[in-house]
Design a protein around this motif. Structure first.
Motif, PDB file in Angstrom:
ATOM      1  N   ASP A 368      10.602 -18.049  22.489  1.00 35.99           N
ATOM      2  CA  ASP A 368      11.620 -16.993  22.485  1.00 35.99           C
ATOM      3  C   ASP A 368      12.886 -17.555  21.840  1.00 35.99           C
ATOM      4  O   ASP A 368      13.286 -18.687  22.102  1.00 35.99           O
ATOM      5  N   ILE A 369      13.484 -16.737  20.968  1.00 38.62           N
ATOM      6  CA  ILE A 369      14.702 -17.188  20.288  1.00 38.62           C
ATOM      7  C   ILE A 369      15.856 -17.228  21.301  1.00 38.62           C
ATOM      8  O   ILE A 369      16.015 -16.304  22.110  1.00 38.62           O
ATOM      9  N   ASP A 370      16.627 -18.314  21.239  1.00 34.45           N
ATOM     10  CA  ASP A 370      17.729 -18.471  22.192  1.00 34.45           C
ATOM     11  C   ASP A 370      18.928 -17.621  21.771  1.00 34.45           C
ATOM     12  O   ASP A 370      19.286 -17.581  20.584  1.00 34.45           O
ATOM     13  N   HIS A 371      19.536 -17.001  22.746  1.00 33.59           N
ATOM     14  CA  HIS A 371      20.764 -16.208  22.544  1.00 33.59           C
ATOM     15  C   HIS A 371      20.685 -15.312  21.313  1.00 33.59           C
ATOM     16  O   HIS A 371      21.616 -15.252  20.517  1.00 33.59           O
ATOM     17  N   PHE A 372      19.576 -14.659  21.153  1.00 36.17           N
ATOM     18  CA  PHE A 372      19.395 -13.856  19.938  1.00 36.17           C
ATOM     19  C   PHE A 372      20.362 -12.662  19.903  1.00 36.17           C
ATOM     20  O   PHE A 372      20.745 -12.182  18.842  1.00 36.17           O
ATOM     21  N   LYS A 373      20.735 -12.232  21.087  1.00 37.32           N
ATOM     22  CA  LYS A 373      21.665 -11.106  21.166  1.00 37.32           C
ATOM     23  C   LYS A 373      22.949 -11.428  20.392  1.00 37.32           C
ATOM     24  O   LYS A 373      23.513 -10.569  19.713  1.00 37.32           O
ATOM     25  N   ASN A 376      22.678 -10.652  16.631  1.00 38.39           N
ATOM     26  CA  ASN A 376      22.905  -9.225  16.361  1.00 38.39           C
ATOM     27  C   ASN A 376      24.385  -8.871  16.489  1.00 38.39           C
ATOM     28  O   ASN A 376      24.945  -8.169  15.646  1.00 38.39           O
ATOM     29  N   HIS A 381      22.611  -5.956  13.133  1.00 38.98           N
ATOM     30  CA  HIS A 381      21.192  -5.793  13.449  1.00 38.98           C
ATOM     31  C   HIS A 381      20.282  -6.128  12.261  1.00 38.98           C
ATOM     32  O   HIS A 381      19.209  -6.703  12.436  1.00 38.98           O
ATOM     33  N   ASP A 385      17.215  -8.675  12.013  1.00 37.41           N
ATOM     34  CA  ASP A 385      15.865  -8.395  11.498  1.00 37.41           C
ATOM     35  C   ASP A 385      15.441  -9.465  10.484  1.00 37.41           C
ATOM     36  O   ASP A 385      14.313  -9.964  10.513  1.00 37.41           O
ATOM     37  N   ARG A 407       3.754 -11.585  17.107  1.00 35.78           N
ATOM     38  CA  ARG A 407       5.042 -11.221  17.687  1.00 35.78           C
ATOM     39  C   ARG A 407       4.715 -10.503  18.991  1.00 35.78           C
ATOM     40  O   ARG A 407       4.159  -9.407  18.988  1.00 35.78           O
ATOM     41  N   GLU A 411      12.056 -10.634  20.368  1.00 33.26           N
ATOM     42  CA  GLU A 411      12.315 -11.921  19.695  1.00 33.26           C
ATOM     43  C   GLU A 411      11.436 -12.993  20.322  1.00 33.26           C
ATOM     44  O   GLU A 411      11.791 -14.148  20.415  1.00 33.26           O
ATOM     45  N   LYS A 482      14.163 -22.186  29.344  1.00 33.03           N
ATOM     46  CA  LYS A 482      15.435 -21.467  29.231  1.00 33.03           C
ATOM     47  C   LYS A 482      16.401 -21.988  30.294  1.00 33.03           C
ATOM     48  O   LYS A 482      17.562 -22.287  30.015  1.00 33.03           O
ATOM     49  N   ARG A 486      17.674 -24.348  27.254  1.00 36.13           N
ATOM     50  CA  ARG A 486      17.165 -23.806  25.974  1.00 36.13           C
ATOM     51  C   ARG A 486      16.919 -24.905  24.940  1.00 36.13           C
ATOM     52  O   ARG A 486      17.158 -26.058  25.198  1.00 36.13           O
TER      53      ARG A 486
HETATM   54  P1  GH3 Z   1      17.817 -15.827  25.717  1.00 34.86           P
HETATM   55  O1  GH3 Z   1      18.203 -17.137  25.173  1.00 34.86           O
HETATM   56  O2  GH3 Z   1      17.941 -15.769  27.200  1.00 34.86           O
HETATM   57  O3  GH3 Z   1      16.503 -15.397  25.249  1.00 34.86           O
HETATM   58  O4  GH3 Z   1      18.927 -14.811  25.164  1.00 34.86           O
HETATM   59  P2  GH3 Z   1      18.707 -13.596  24.180  1.00 34.86           P
HETATM   60  O5  GH3 Z   1      20.020 -13.071  23.792  1.00 34.86           O
HETATM   61  O6  GH3 Z   1      17.825 -14.017  23.060  1.00 34.86           O
HETATM   62  O7  GH3 Z   1      17.878 -12.606  25.083  1.00 34.86           O
HETATM   63  P3  GH3 Z   1      18.067 -11.076  25.428  1.00 34.86           P
HETATM   64  O8  GH3 Z   1      16.765 -10.670  26.040  1.00 34.86           O
HETATM   65  O9  GH3 Z   1      19.313 -10.876  26.274  1.00 34.86           O
HETATM   66  O10 GH3 Z   1      18.285 -10.348  24.069  1.00 34.86           O
HETATM   67  C1  GH3 Z   1      17.272 -10.204  23.126  1.00 34.86           C
HETATM   68  C2  GH3 Z   1      17.845  -9.545  21.949  1.00 34.86           C
HETATM   69  O11 GH3 Z   1      16.891  -9.440  20.871  1.00 34.86           O
HETATM   70  C3  GH3 Z   1      18.326  -8.163  22.236  1.00 34.86           C
HETATM   71  C4  GH3 Z   1      17.654  -7.289  21.219  1.00 34.86           C
HETATM   72  O12 GH3 Z   1      18.517  -6.360  20.648  1.00 34.86           O
HETATM   73  C5  GH3 Z   1      17.208  -8.270  20.171  1.00 34.86           C
HETATM   74  N1  GH3 Z   1      16.052  -7.774  19.455  1.00 34.86           N
HETATM   75  C6  GH3 Z   1      14.825  -7.485  19.928  1.00 34.86           C
HETATM   76  N2  GH3 Z   1      14.028  -6.995  18.942  1.00 34.86           N
HETATM   77  C7  GH3 Z   1      14.790  -6.959  17.818  1.00 34.86           C
HETATM   78  C8  GH3 Z   1      14.550  -6.537  16.479  1.00 34.86           C
HETATM   79  O13 GH3 Z   1      13.470  -6.076  16.107  1.00 34.86           O
HETATM   80  N3  GH3 Z   1      15.561  -6.665  15.599  1.00 34.86           N
HETATM   81  C9  GH3 Z   1      16.771  -7.151  15.966  1.00 34.86           C
HETATM   82  N4  GH3 Z   1      17.715  -7.270  15.055  1.00 34.86           N
HETATM   83  N5  GH3 Z   1      17.016  -7.541  17.220  1.00 34.86           N
HETATM   84  C10 GH3 Z   1      16.076  -7.442  18.145  1.00 34.86           C
END
Ligand code: GH3
Ligand code: MG
Ligand code: MG
Length: 495
Positions: A368-373, A376, A381, A385, A407, A411, A482, A486
């Protein structure tokens, strides 16, 4: 896991298969020795005079076009090689042992007629394509549909249903088998021949002979043998086809695709198979009741084929490809073009059954990607992607062809590693973690860097584990990674 249940059922009823004669079992055992002993094999063969006399009859027929007659097994081994003679002995044993059975829904006579046609076709094809293959080709051609016979003997009622289904689907037996059993005769054939201890060069071609494109990732030798067996299977179809010209057209198309057009004329080759069949069938005590004049029939089919449009043949082939394509589309992720959740579940179920059956190691990695939010939120966004696609490419590039990447969700990526134990899978995860962390993703004017966390789990060899339980183990390990900060890999069941 419908598949598993039925497969176990077959394994449990394998004793309902007609048995291989003792000579064949001893021969199979003798060849599995790393350095097969010629004297031992010669002794085993000589212990069965009726088998010996059949072998001598066949090698002295025009099928082998030898200059001087062969009078003893030793002599045959010297002239034709141990492998050829052994394969012939196994072929005779197979037919003799498996000829009679009470399975009502199964036409044994037709089955062996078809298989023997396949064997003759495979040997003649090997002589043209790759002569050193012709030693194995006959036995391989004979065995190709052994999975059908297994299904018919072990699960006769369901097999009867598959036959009815085949009639309904206009002759598509693979589809009918999958519908009734959840798998097809190729998979059963691969399983059976593997359980007999036959090498990969036999089991793999049998496992893919109607869909050679699926064998593309295997060894070169297996790919060539699978194509050869595919052509041989098309020749079996040719002699049973209601529309010979159309099948001939399909063979012609495949011969061209495999780059063999200068070596094989489809219709002339069909005549050659029939001529040899007349000589070979009686040696195997199989009646060639069919007294149609194939020379004439094939000439006519050849002329008709010339009139068939290339488009029609393509359409016919594409229809099958289209089904594959549509099936594939439902298992692909639109953004990254790697497998999606559905594809992952299908692959995991398939590979888990295989690992349990062959007692081979299997590992699962969740990442899982770290802090992916933040990505974005910071870059938008679309940049997110783009980053997801880049991560998929980076992971894919680092994997072996036999590994499976999907997938799993937003993420989150999942990897299935065949023939890989926990230690090795951990090393793979570490390598992937490092590569991702070093990757510089460029989107418009932004440089994006990412890290990922990984959870690794393996299928235990000693106890049965469901796919849900294995997924949970990998997911728990990921969760731990995590929690520990992470950008790290954790292994299931370890602190
Ligand atoms: P953590 O390290 O705990 O995984 O933090 P995180 O921010 O990666 O985890 P969280 O679950 O809070 O957020 C995942 C984010 O991934 C939120 C969501 O908008 C984004 N995401 C999921 N699918 C897609 C996608 O197809 N495209 C984009 N751009 N973002 C996506
Ligand atoms: Mg087949
Ligand atoms: Mg995340």
């Amino acid at each position: 896991m419908q598949n598993d249940l039925v497969f176990n059922l077959i394994a449990a009823r394998i004793d309902q298969l007609p048995t291989l004669p003792g000579v064949a079992l001893r021969l199979l055992k003798a060849i599995q020795e790393p350095d097969p002993n010629i004297n031992e094999i010669s002794r085993i063969l000589s212990s069965d005079p009726s088998l010996t006399s059949k072998i001598l009859k066949l090698v002295n027929s025009s099928f082998y076009s030898l200059r001087a007659p062969i009078t003893t097994v030793d002599h045959a081994i010297k002239l034709l090689g141990l492998n050829t003679v052994k394969n012939l002995a196994l072929s005779f044993s197979l037919i003799t042992g498996f000829k009679k059975n009470s399975a009502k829904t199964f036409n044994f006579a037709q089955f062996w007629k078809d298989s023997l046609t396949g064997a003759i076709a495979a040997k003649l094809l090997a002589e043209r394509i790759q002569p050193n293959l012709s030693e194995d080709a006959f036995f391989l051609g004979l065995l190709q549909n052994i999975g059908s016979l297994t299904l018919a003997c072990c699960l006769p009622d369901q097999y009867g249903m598959a036959i009815l289904e085949t009639e309904k689907t206009g002759g598509n037996y693979l589809q009918a088998e999958s519908q009734v059993f959840g798998f097809n005769h190729m998979e059963v054939g691969e399983y059976l021949t593997k359980s007999w201890g036959l090498p990969e060069s036999f089991c793999v071609p049998i496992g893919y002979h109607h869909c050679p494109q699926n064998a593309e990732g295997t060894k070169t030798d297996c790919i060539i043998r699978t194509r050869l067996l595919h052509l041989a299977s098309l020749y079996i179809d040719l002699f049973n086809a209601p529309d010979m010209a159309l099948t001939l057209g399909v063979i012609d198309h495949k011969i061209k695709e495999y780059g063999l057009a200068d070596k094989i004329d489809p219709a002339d080759f069909g005549k050659k198979i029939q001529l040899q069949a007349k000589e070979v069938f009686p040696v195997f005590d199989i009646e060639l009741k069919d007294d149609r004049d194939y020379v004439e029939i094939l000439e006519k089919a050849k002329a008709e084929m010339a009139k068939l449009s290339v488009e029609l043949i393509k359409e016919l082939l594409d229809k099958n490809k289209e089904i594959d394509f549509l099936r594939e589309q439902t298992t692909l992720d639109g953004l990254t073009s790697i497998s999606n959740y559905k594809g992952f579940q299908e692959c995991l179920s398939r590979e888990m059954s295989r690992a349990v059956r062959y007692k081979s190691p299997l590992s699962l990695i969740f990442s899982d990607i770290d802090h992916f939010k933040n990505v974005n939120d910071t870059y938008g966004h679309l940049a997110g992607d783009h980053a997801l696609k880049a991560v998929a490419v980076c992971l894919k590039r680092e994997l072996r062809q036999s590994d499976f990447l999907a997938r799993y969700g937003g993420e989150e990526f999942a990897l299935i590693l065949t023939e890989t134990d926990l230690e090795k899978a951990f090393l793979v995860a570490e390598r992937l973690r490092e590569k991702v962390s070093k990757q510089n993703i460029i989107y418009k004017n932004a440089n994006i860097s990412l890290t990922m966390s990984f959870g690794v789990a393996s299928l235990p060899l000693e106890k049965k584990l469901s796919s849900e339980a294995l997924i949970k183990q990998a997911d728990d390990a990921l969760y731990r990674a995590k929690g520990l900060g992470r950008n790290r890999c954790c292994v299931a069941g370890r602190d």
